[in-house]
Design a protein around this motif. Structure first.
Motif, PDB file in Angstrom:
ATOM      1  N   GLU A   1       2.317  -3.049 -12.467  1.00 26.42           N
ATOM      2  CA  GLU A   1       1.469  -4.244 -12.570  1.00 26.42           C
ATOM      3  C   GLU A   1       1.249  -4.663 -14.020  1.00 26.42           C
ATOM      4  O   GLU A   1       1.365  -5.846 -14.360  1.00 26.42           O
TER       5      GLU A   1
ATOM      6  N   ILE B   1       0.487 -10.791  -5.367  1.00 33.45           N
ATOM      7  CA  ILE B   1       0.961  -9.628  -4.607  1.00 33.45           C
ATOM      8  C   ILE B   1       0.284  -9.569  -3.237  1.00 33.45           C
ATOM      9  O   ILE B   1       0.926  -9.292  -2.211  1.00 33.45           O
TER      10      ILE B   1
ATOM     11  N   GLN C   1       2.094  -9.677   0.288  1.00 32.33           N
ATOM     12  CA  GLN C   1       1.845  -8.597   1.241  1.00 32.33           C
ATOM     13  C   GLN C   1       1.466  -9.171   2.606  1.00 32.33           C
ATOM     14  O   GLN C   1       1.962  -8.709   3.651  1.00 32.33           O
TER      15      GLN C   1
ATOM     16  N   SER D   1       1.702  -2.549  -0.720  1.00 37.38           N
ATOM     17  CA  SER D   1       1.119  -1.801  -1.829  1.00 37.38           C
ATOM     18  C   SER D   1       0.762  -0.396  -1.356  1.00 37.38           C
ATOM     19  O   SER D   1       0.207  -0.215  -0.267  1.00 37.38           O
TER      20      SER D   1
ATOM     21  N   SER E   1       3.799  -1.497  -5.835  1.00 36.01           N
ATOM     22  CA  SER E   1       4.189  -2.540  -4.880  1.00 36.01           C
ATOM     23  C   SER E   1       5.659  -2.360  -4.530  1.00 36.01           C
ATOM     24  O   SER E   1       6.514  -2.354  -5.424  1.00 36.01           O
TER      25      SER E   1
END
Length: 238
Positions: free
Chosen positions: A43, A61, A65, A72, A80
């Motif tokens: 990240e 993210i 997702q 994650s 991730s």
């Protein structure tokens, strides 16, 4: 240093940071820079590369997702991870898409030819470091060892690696955009053993020319390879 994703994970420069961050990550996944099960860059590193806040990256993210493209994981080996799998191409739908493109398809193929053959020539003219040479060799070896289910993804990653070695961000971005324009069509070409043999010979010629500094041979080998791919595309989807 690893240049993986360098053509895509460039600084976000628009006011739509969230939307563009989502787009960049999806491009990296759809172009095969990161395949199913691969871990995205950390990240902190990804936020720096994209020039966005970590809050913006986390929001992007989370959206990916929710869409089923990444997941994650927590813990020491967390992060991730890509869960996206490309859809099985429907040739009838793709033929209709080709018809809708009309002359735009030939324009896209011409644009790709100019950009990628030029990139190979430029990479051959540059004084590549040992790390850069190893990077290209690694991408080529991965492609040589690829099975049918991974071949298209690793082929895309190989071509993007050459773009990244030019050290021209504009050229690398152009090639990534060009491949996105044709990506679904290229992925629809059936994996033919004879074609893979020809492509393997052409890829090897490209790498050898780049690493030996033979710029004209690099351009010629790349042009031959791209024209063969274009011919298959026209044949199957025309």
């Amino acid at each position: 240093m690893d240049w993986q994703g360098g053509a895509i994970f460039r600084p976000v420069r628009t006011g739509n940071a969230f939307e563009e961050t989502v787009e960049r990550i999806l491009e990296a996944v759809k172009l095969g820079v990161f395949g199913y099960g691969d871990r995205l860059p950390a990240e902190r590193d990804l936020a720096v590369r994209l020039n966005v806040s970590r809050d913006t990256l986390r929001e992007a993210i989370r959206s990916l997702q929710a869409a089923g493209c990444v997941e994650s994981r927590r813990g020491r080996y967390g992060g991730s991870f890509v869960t996206y799998r490309p859809p099985v191409p429907d040739l009838a739908d793709l033929r209709r898409a080709v018809q809708d493109m009309g002359s735009e398809l030939e324009d896209a193929l011409t644009y790709r030819m100019v950009l990628e053959s030029g990139a190979s020539e430029l990479a051959a003219r540059r004084r590549l470091s040992a790390e850069q040479r190893a990077y290209l060799t690694r991408r080529h070896e991965e492609l040589e060892d690829a099975g049918p289910e991974e071949y298209r993804r690793l082929d895309s990653r190989f071509h993007l690696a050459i773009a990244e070695l030019t050290s021209s961000p504009s050229l690398a971005v152009g090639i990534a955009a060009s491949r996105m324009r044709l990506n679904d069509l290229l992925n629809a070409i059936p994996i033919l053993e004879r074609n893979i043999e020809h492509a393997s010979h052409q890829h090897r010629a490209m790498v050898e020319a780049i690493l030996s500094g033979d710029a004209l041979a690099a351009r010629r080998a790349t042009a031959e390879h791209l024209e063969a791919t274009a011919a298959l595309l026209r044949g199957f989807l025309g």
